[in-house]
Design a protein around this motif. Structure first.
Motif, PDB file in Angstrom:
ATOM      1  N   TRP A  12     -13.117  -7.544   8.950  1.00  0.00           N
ATOM      2  CA  TRP A  12     -13.830  -6.270   8.880  1.00  0.00           C
ATOM      3  C   TRP A  12     -14.787  -6.243   7.696  1.00  0.00           C
ATOM      4  O   TRP A  12     -15.589  -5.320   7.569  1.00  0.00           O
ATOM      5  CB  TRP A  12     -12.853  -5.100   8.804  1.00  0.00           C
ATOM      6  CG  TRP A  12     -11.880  -5.132   7.659  1.00  0.00           C
ATOM      7  CD1 TRP A  12     -10.617  -5.658   7.677  1.00  0.00           C
ATOM      8  CD2 TRP A  12     -12.075  -4.613   6.348  1.00  0.00           C
ATOM      9  NE1 TRP A  12     -10.027  -5.508   6.454  1.00  0.00           N
ATOM     10  CE2 TRP A  12     -10.899  -4.856   5.604  1.00  0.00           C
ATOM     11  CE3 TRP A  12     -13.125  -3.949   5.720  1.00  0.00           C
ATOM     12  CZ2 TRP A  12     -10.737  -4.483   4.282  1.00  0.00           C
ATOM     13  CZ3 TRP A  12     -12.970  -3.577   4.383  1.00  0.00           C
ATOM     14  CH2 TRP A  12     -11.791  -3.841   3.691  1.00  0.00           C
ATOM     15  N   PRO A  29      -9.783  -0.197   7.466  1.00  0.00           N
ATOM     16  CA  PRO A  29      -8.533   0.119   6.756  1.00  0.00           C
ATOM     17  C   PRO A  29      -8.753   0.809   5.421  1.00  0.00           C
ATOM     18  O   PRO A  29      -7.961   1.672   5.026  1.00  0.00           O
ATOM     19  CB  PRO A  29      -7.885  -1.257   6.580  1.00  0.00           C
ATOM     20  CG  PRO A  29      -8.405  -2.077   7.723  1.00  0.00           C
ATOM     21  CD  PRO A  29      -9.824  -1.609   7.910  1.00  0.00           C
ATOM     22  N   HIS A  42      -8.837   4.563   5.743  1.00  0.00           N
ATOM     23  CA  HIS A  42      -7.527   5.174   6.002  1.00  0.00           C
ATOM     24  C   HIS A  42      -6.731   5.286   4.702  1.00  0.00           C
ATOM     25  O   HIS A  42      -6.051   6.288   4.473  1.00  0.00           O
ATOM     26  CB  HIS A  42      -6.767   4.364   7.049  1.00  0.00           C
ATOM     27  CG  HIS A  42      -7.333   4.505   8.418  1.00  0.00           C
ATOM     28  ND1 HIS A  42      -7.128   5.620   9.197  1.00  0.00           N
ATOM     29  CD2 HIS A  42      -8.141   3.682   9.139  1.00  0.00           C
ATOM     30  CE1 HIS A  42      -7.769   5.484  10.344  1.00  0.00           C
ATOM     31  NE2 HIS A  42      -8.396   4.314  10.336  1.00  0.00           N
ATOM     32  N   GLN A  43      -6.827   4.287   3.858  1.00  0.00           N
ATOM     33  CA  GLN A  43      -6.155   4.340   2.571  1.00  0.00           C
ATOM     34  C   GLN A  43      -6.729   5.465   1.709  1.00  0.00           C
ATOM     35  O   GLN A  43      -5.997   6.204   1.050  1.00  0.00           O
ATOM     36  CB  GLN A  43      -6.300   3.004   1.847  1.00  0.00           C
ATOM     37  CG  GLN A  43      -5.582   2.942   0.509  1.00  0.00           C
ATOM     38  CD  GLN A  43      -4.086   3.146   0.644  1.00  0.00           C
ATOM     39  OE1 GLN A  43      -3.456   2.569   1.520  1.00  0.00           O
ATOM     40  NE2 GLN A  43      -3.508   3.993  -0.204  1.00  0.00           N
ATOM     41  N   HIS A  89      -6.302   4.465  13.554  1.00  0.00           N
ATOM     42  CA  HIS A  89      -7.125   3.271  13.365  1.00  0.00           C
ATOM     43  C   HIS A  89      -7.635   2.813  14.726  1.00  0.00           C
ATOM     44  O   HIS A  89      -6.846   2.547  15.641  1.00  0.00           O
ATOM     45  CB  HIS A  89      -6.275   2.163  12.721  1.00  0.00           C
ATOM     46  CG  HIS A  89      -7.051   0.954  12.335  1.00  0.00           C
ATOM     47  ND1 HIS A  89      -6.455  -0.278  12.121  1.00  0.00           N
ATOM     48  CD2 HIS A  89      -8.370   0.763  12.099  1.00  0.00           C
ATOM     49  CE1 HIS A  89      -7.380  -1.155  11.768  1.00  0.00           C
ATOM     50  NE2 HIS A  89      -8.538  -0.545  11.759  1.00  0.00           N
ATOM     51  N   ALA A  93      -4.312  -0.933  10.320  1.00  0.00           N
ATOM     52  CA  ALA A  93      -4.444  -0.465   8.945  1.00  0.00           C
ATOM     53  C   ALA A  93      -3.100   0.046   8.439  1.00  0.00           C
ATOM     54  O   ALA A  93      -2.486   0.913   9.078  1.00  0.00           O
ATOM     55  CB  ALA A  93      -5.488   0.646   8.879  1.00  0.00           C
ATOM     56  N   ALA A 107      -2.705   3.874   8.262  1.00  0.00           N
ATOM     57  CA  ALA A 107      -2.904   4.675   9.469  1.00  0.00           C
ATOM     58  C   ALA A 107      -1.571   4.963  10.145  1.00  0.00           C
ATOM     59  O   ALA A 107      -0.616   4.197  10.037  1.00  0.00           O
ATOM     60  CB  ALA A 107      -3.835   3.952  10.435  1.00  0.00           C
ATOM     61  N   ARG A 162      -2.524   2.682  15.729  1.00  0.00           N
ATOM     62  CA  ARG A 162      -3.684   1.844  16.051  1.00  0.00           C
ATOM     63  C   ARG A 162      -3.880   1.890  17.561  1.00  0.00           C
ATOM     64  O   ARG A 162      -3.016   1.457  18.336  1.00  0.00           O
ATOM     65  CB  ARG A 162      -3.441   0.398  15.588  1.00  0.00           C
ATOM     66  CG  ARG A 162      -4.411  -0.654  16.156  1.00  0.00           C
ATOM     67  CD  ARG A 162      -5.819  -0.520  15.590  1.00  0.00           C
ATOM     68  NE  ARG A 162      -6.678  -1.565  16.123  1.00  0.00           N
ATOM     69  CZ  ARG A 162      -6.851  -2.770  15.554  1.00  0.00           C
ATOM     70  NH1 ARG A 162      -6.198  -3.085  14.435  1.00  0.00           N
ATOM     71  NH2 ARG A 162      -7.662  -3.662  16.100  1.00  0.00           N
TER      72      ARG A 162
END
Length: 215
Positions: free
Chosen positions: A38, A148, A151-152, A165, A179, A182, A185
């Motif tokens: 990513w 990711p 999301h963090q 995610h 992630a 998350a 997914r």
């Protein structure tokens, strides 16, 4: 009673980006693109073999947006899912583009049948997500993104928001793990719609991801 709030990313969630970015790099700049990470800079390599620096990668991205946005195509079932979800929730597209691209993104999404508010952002998305939650005061909020790191960021700044995610590009999705920050997914909008609607119906704040892992 307040409505739910859906905050969703755009590139590789609502519209395809990397496949068209890869074509443009190949056709115009003699740069090859692989679908291994990513982190875009790690996927880009000059035809002569040299990898690109982060600075060079950003230069190419700024060249793609907004001039090459006409290449982008909508993700299957995204239009229908967003239309259905917007009947019961407010929808905001939170996209990491420079502010001068905001009008281009609004017009692009409207042409695809997704005529919703667009907020441009640079950097982590936790702070703008928290600001949107404070603005709308929703009964429940869901955040959808492919990266990711975002999301963090949301987990840190707006932990009550559910985090989904999604990586809609199949060539990219295969090499990206779920992630850690998350709650789920899901890479297909038909399944994602059902998951989001269930969060809306329950109208409960998101638990810590660690709590889900132990139940």
């Amino acid at each position: 009673m307040t409505r739910p709030l859906l905050i969703t990313d755009c590139d590789e969630v609502l519209v395809h980006m990397v496949r068209h970015f890869a074509d443009w790099l190949d056709q115009e700049h003699a740069v090859d693109f692989s679908y291994n990470s990513w982190e875009l800079a790690k996927n880009m390599r000059r035809r002569t073999g040299e990898p690109l620096t982060q600075e060079e990668m950003w230069a190419f991205l700024h060249g793609f947006f907004p001039d090459q946005m006409h290449r982008q195509t909508i993700v299957p079932h995204a239009r229908e899912a967003i239309a259905a979800l917007s009947k019961q929730a407010d929808v905001v597209i939170l996209t990491n583009l420079q502010d001068q691209c905001q009008t281009h993104r609004v017009e692009q999404l409207a042409a695809f049948g997704i005529p919703h508010r667009v907020v441009c952002n640079q950097g982590g998305k936790g702070t703008p997500v928290a600001a949107l939650v404070a603005e709308y005061g929703p009964s429940v909020a869901v955040f959808v993104d492919d990266l990711p790191v975002h999301h963090q960021s949301v987990a840190e700044h707006a932990p009550e928001v559910w985090r989904l995610h999604m990586v809609s590009e199949p060539q990219l999705a295969a090499g990206i793990a779920p992630a850690p920050a998350a709650h789920a997914r899901i890479d297909d909008w038909r399944q994602a719609q059902a998951w989001i609607e269930a969060r809306f119906a329950a109208a409960e704040p998101a638990p810590p991801v660690e709590a889900l892992a132990t139940t």
